[in-house]
Write an enzyme that holds these catalytic residues in place. Structure first.
Site: not given
Length: 336
Positions: A134-136, A319
């Site tokens: 999800i982050e990168t 999230y």
């Protein structure tokens, strides 16, 4: 030709250089950092003498203004919202088949590291992977902004979070020294977050782990990033072997019976008329009620203690639910 010149002018502005040693607040900051860590002022002054102002990151943190939309824009939004609920729109971006398949391949690539990290920290590999996904997108998008220049811009150009970014800048300068990297040669997000898991410098310092044993914590390397995320979860209260969340049933299509969100917890006895769809859900601690707004109805979930831990990484119930659902889909795909 006129449009080209305007674009060129804007691009020039976006990389405008500035000597921050002539900024009174920066001079005070340099003195503070020099005394805190014993750095020579000449070294710090050299860092701040040529900083490329980061206009785009700065725009994210300007004082908020009320958005005025045209009737046409409002009409388009009204057409979009009935088609997808808030959760539908969010999940389409974060929890999709491509993200699942990439997550499976990421685990397979670093299987040995994941097995060792899971044994040491007690955090399942699929949850660590979901964070990175999800982050990168598994390291594919770690950021395109120079972290030092970004943090300096955000620390000393007027915005609503100057104080926070001064703290992050100080931590970043110290990290560069302790981890032996050039502070002028690190790229990250528009907010100065670093590596596969997008740690801010203060979290880098607090939770970073040198797992590959090279003497440096390098969150751009998968081994260190995987272990650091697990350490973050463990230090924030992750409970080994306990569940994260389960979907529950209630009467009706839209839920308004109790306050929802990760901040409010209940004993299950307090929640009348709500039962887990999976009758085998063996968890007896307090739970959060997590409501996901979908097109035709509200989906309701119990969030356990470990769900709350995920919200420490990013303070958003959506999230945390995206992390959970992506992790579950990855786990299912990993089954032989």
């Amino acid at each position: 030709m006129k449009i080209f010149l305007i674009v060129l002018f804007l691009l020039t502005l976006s990389v405008q250089a500035k000597d921050y040693t002539k900024n009174a607040n920066t001079v005070i900051f340099i003195d503070k950092v020099s005394k805190a860590y014993g750095f020579k002022k000449a070294y710090l002054e050299a860092l701040f003498s040529d900083v490329k102002i980061q206009k785009r990151p700065l725009a994210f943190f300007r004082p908020r203004k009320k958005i005025k939309r045209t009737p046409e824009q409002i009409a388009r939004l009204k057409k979009l919202y009935p088609k997808y609920g808030a959760w539908d729109r969010y999940a389409r971006l974060k929890v999709n088949p491509s993200r699942v398949e990439q997550g499976v391949r990421f685990i397979q690539r670093y299987r040995k590291t994941f097995d060792e990290v899971e044994k040491r920290f007690g955090v399942p590999k699929e949850y660590i992977t979901a964070i990175i996904g999800i982050e990168t997108v598994y390291g594919g998008h770690v950021g395109k902004y120079l972290v030092f220049d970004t943090l300096t811009t955000l620390a000393f150009e007027k915005n609503r979070r100057n104080r926070f970014f001064k703290k992050q800048l100080q931590k970043f300068i110290h990290l560069a020294y302790t981890q032996k990297f050039d502070p002028k040669d690190v790229y990250g997000s528009y907010a100065g977050a670093i590596g596969l898991g997008q740690f801010m410098p203060s979290n880098y310092e607090a939770y970073g782990v040198d797992f590959n044993g090279d003497g440096r914590i390098t969150l751009q390397k998968a081994e260190d990033a995987i272990a650091s995320i697990a350490n973050y979860f463990k230090k924030n209260g992750w409970r080994r072997g306990e569940p994260v969340a389960t979907r529950v049933s209630y009467k009706g299509l839209r839920f308004k019976g109790y306050r929802t969100g990760y901040k409010k917890s209940y004993t299950r006895e307090q929640l009348k008329g709500i039962t887990p769809k999976d009758g085998k859900w063996d968890y007896h601690g307090k739970v959060r009620l997590i409501k996901l707004n979908k097109k035709a109805y509200d989906e309701l979930w119990y969030g356990a203690k470990n769900f709350f831990v995920i919200t420490r990484y990013n303070h958003s119930a959506y999230y945390a639910m995206a992390v959970h659902q992506l992790a579950m889909k990855i786990r299912e795909k990993l089954k032989p």
